[in-house]
Design an enzyme around this catalytic site. Structure first.
Site, PDB file in Angstrom:
ATOM      1  N   SER A  77       0.852  -1.191   0.000  1.00 10.30           N
ATOM      2  CA  SER A  77       0.000   0.000   0.000  1.00 10.30           C
ATOM      3  C   SER A  77       0.881   1.232   0.000  1.00 10.30           C
ATOM      4  CB  SER A  77      -0.889   0.011   1.239  1.00 10.30           C
ATOM      5  OG  SER A  77      -1.489   1.296   1.364  1.00 10.30           O
TER       6      SER A  77
ATOM      7  N   HIS B 137      -1.530  -1.181  -3.991  1.00 11.14           N
ATOM      8  CA  HIS B 137      -2.772  -0.709  -3.375  1.00 11.14           C
ATOM      9  C   HIS B 137      -2.706   0.815  -3.220  1.00 11.14           C
ATOM     10  CE1 HIS B 137      -6.357  -1.404  -0.854  1.00 11.14           C
ATOM     11  NE2 HIS B 137      -5.885  -0.505  -0.017  1.00 11.14           N
TER      12      HIS B 137
ATOM     13  N   ASP C 239      -4.743   4.052  -1.721  1.00  8.52           N
ATOM     14  CA  ASP C 239      -5.802   4.456  -0.794  1.00  8.52           C
ATOM     15  C   ASP C 239      -6.276   5.876  -1.078  1.00  8.52           C
ATOM     16  OD1 ASP C 239      -6.147   2.231   1.028  1.00  8.52           O
ATOM     17  OD2 ASP C 239      -4.059   2.595   1.599  1.00  8.52           O
TER      18      ASP C 239
ATOM     19  N   MET D  67      -8.794   8.772   0.120  1.00  9.07           N
ATOM     20  CA  MET D  67      -9.605   9.212   1.272  1.00  9.07           C
ATOM     21  C   MET D  67     -10.064  10.649   1.042  1.00  9.07           C
ATOM     22  SD  MET D  67      -7.323   7.738   4.388  1.00  9.07           S
ATOM     23  CE  MET D  67      -6.498   6.129   4.290  1.00  9.07           C
TER      24      MET D  67
ATOM     25  N   HIS E 271      -8.568   1.741  -3.697  1.00  7.89           N
ATOM     26  CA  HIS E 271      -9.497   1.555  -2.571  1.00  7.89           C
ATOM     27  C   HIS E 271     -10.133   2.911  -2.276  1.00  7.89           C
ATOM     28  CE1 HIS E 271      -9.757   0.610   2.072  1.00  7.89           C
ATOM     29  NE2 HIS E 271     -10.942   0.812   1.529  1.00  7.89           N
TER      30      HIS E 271
ATOM     31  N   MET F 186     -12.191   5.302  -0.284  1.00  4.02           N
ATOM     32  CA  MET F 186     -12.809   5.586   1.024  1.00  4.02           C
ATOM     33  C   MET F 186     -13.423   6.975   0.910  1.00  4.02           C
ATOM     34  SD  MET F 186      -9.723   3.983   3.289  1.00  4.02           S
ATOM     35  CE  MET F 186      -8.613   4.014   1.884  1.00  4.02           C
TER      36      MET F 186
ATOM     37  N   MET G 294     -11.881  -5.132   5.696  1.00  5.39           N
ATOM     38  CA  MET G 294     -11.038  -4.235   6.497  1.00  5.39           C
ATOM     39  C   MET G 294     -10.739  -4.894   7.838  1.00  5.39           C
ATOM     40  SD  MET G 294     -10.415  -1.702   4.558  1.00  5.39           S
ATOM     41  CE  MET G 294      -9.360  -0.875   5.761  1.00  5.39           C
TER      42      MET G 294
ATOM     43  N   GLY H 282      -0.779   1.824   9.895  1.00  2.65           N
ATOM     44  CA  GLY H 282      -0.129   1.534  11.173  1.00  2.65           C
ATOM     45  C   GLY H 282      -1.054   1.215  12.338  1.00  2.65           C
TER      46      GLY H 282
ATOM     47  N   ASP I  61      -7.099  -5.822   4.425  1.00  6.03           N
ATOM     48  CA  ASP I  61      -6.403  -4.537   4.480  1.00  6.03           C
ATOM     49  C   ASP I  61      -6.396  -4.009   5.913  1.00  6.03           C
ATOM     50  OD1 ASP I  61      -5.315  -2.053   3.879  1.00  6.03           O
ATOM     51  OD2 ASP I  61      -7.085  -1.323   2.789  1.00  6.03           O
TER      52      ASP I  61
HETATM   53  C1  DX5 Z   1      -6.232   2.081   5.884  1.00  3.62           C
HETATM   54  C2  DX5 Z   1      -5.842   1.795   4.454  1.00  3.62           C
HETATM   55  C3  DX5 Z   1      -4.796   0.771   4.328  1.00  3.62           C
HETATM   56  C4  DX5 Z   1      -3.450   1.155   4.898  1.00  3.62           C
HETATM   57  C5  DX5 Z   1      -2.931  -0.066   5.582  1.00  3.62           C
HETATM   58  O1  DX5 Z   1      -7.395   2.830   5.904  1.00  3.62           O
HETATM   59  O2  DX5 Z   1      -6.988   1.356   3.721  1.00  3.62           O
HETATM   60  O3  DX5 Z   1      -4.640   0.347   2.987  1.00  3.62           O
HETATM   61  O4  DX5 Z   1      -2.506   1.545   3.937  1.00  3.62           O
HETATM   62  O5  DX5 Z   1      -1.815   0.266   6.316  1.00  3.62           O
HETATM   63  P1  DX5 Z   1      -1.195  -0.777   7.342  1.00  3.62           P
HETATM   64  O6  DX5 Z   1      -0.754  -1.964   6.544  1.00  3.62           O
HETATM   65  O7  DX5 Z   1      -0.046  -0.021   7.941  1.00  3.62           O
HETATM   66  O8  DX5 Z   1      -2.261  -1.119   8.351  1.00  3.62           O
HETATM   67 ZN    ZN Z   2      -6.657   0.389   1.725  1.00  6.17          ZN
END
Ligand code: DX5
Ligand code: ZN
Length: 224
Positions: A7, A32, A34, A36, A65, A67, A136, A144, A174
């Site tokens: 990611s 991946h 993300d 947001m 992804h 969000m 999720m 993290g 994820d």
């Molecule tokens: C969280 C994201 C994840 C994130 C995961 O909302 O959708 O894709 O990058 O990060 P780690 O692997 O650090 O939990």
């Molecule tokens: Zn994600």
């Protein structure tokens, strides 16, 4: 085929091309991404221009992804920018069937994402249509965070439904994925394991991807 999916949320955004090249060299086949919007989740990340720039520097599959509260409006823009697959949250899609069909009609794979508090049962009438389901294992918004183990039960249920109904959607996870839980996630029936901080915050991100990929393949061998 089991895949470790790095990611880029945890990568260095000022050196994205270098980090992506390291993932290619490590044998990753998907990245991946993300997205947001500061509404659906309490954080802001990136938009279609970043996907367009990534598309120019890599042939890896871009796994977007979303969000965001308005997936119908933005999914087409991400596909146009070069996304190969787009996943929308069940909790954000008012007309999920329509949204998945829209994504597929534009030539991308369509995924549906479930937050930790949303049960697998809500997908009963959409599993035949989805190309993949993303579970999720943290509440979305940040890298993290700590892995929520109930995600494993959800993956087991989905894998069981997949076998019983002879469906072939992929199962993705994820959040909080690392070398320490890779084997049990794979044994639960997961195909694609997204990992952000475990990869990019390690001393050697390429070696970490290879190590996790190896652990995943060992776990598959044991379960057969
Ligand atoms: C969280 C994201 C994840 C994130 C995961 O909302 O959708 O894709 O990058 O990060 P780690 O692997 O650090 O939990
Ligand atoms: Zn994600």
């Amino acid at each position: 085929m089991i895949q470790i999916v790095p990611s880029i949320l945890s990568a260095d955004f000022a050196r994205l091309a270098e980090d992506v090249a390291r993932m290619e060299q490590a044998g990753a086949t998907m990245l991946h991404v993300d997205v947001m919007d500061g509404h659906f989740v309490p954080n802001l990340t990136l938009g279609p221009p970043v996907v367009k720039s990534l598309r120019k520097v890599t042939d890896l599959a871009l796994d977007v992804h979303l969000m965001i509260t308005d997936p119908d409006k933005f999914a087409p823009l991400f596909i146009e920018a070069g996304a190969n697959q787009v996943a929308v949250h069940y909790e954000a899609a008012t007309h999920l069937d329509r949204t998945l069909r829209l994504i597929q009609s534009l030539g991308a794979l369509a995924g549906v994402v479930l937050n930790p508090a949303t049960p697998v049962t809500v997908l009963e009438d959409v599993l035949y249509l989805a190309d993949y389901v993303l579970i999720m294992s943290v509440n979305p918004g940040f890298e993290g965070q700590k892995f929520i183990p109930n995600a494993l039960n959800k993956i087991r249920r989905l894998d069981q439904i997949r076998r019983e109904q002879h469906l072939n959607f992929a199962i993705e996870i994820d959040g909080g994925v690392s070398a320490s839980n890779t084997a049990e996630i794979v044994r639960a029936g997961c195909d694609w394991l997204v990992a952000g901080s475990a990869v990019f915050h390690s001393a050697d991100p390429g070696a970490t991807v290879k190590h996790m990929q190896h652990l995943a393949e060992l776990a598959t061998a044991v379960s057969v």
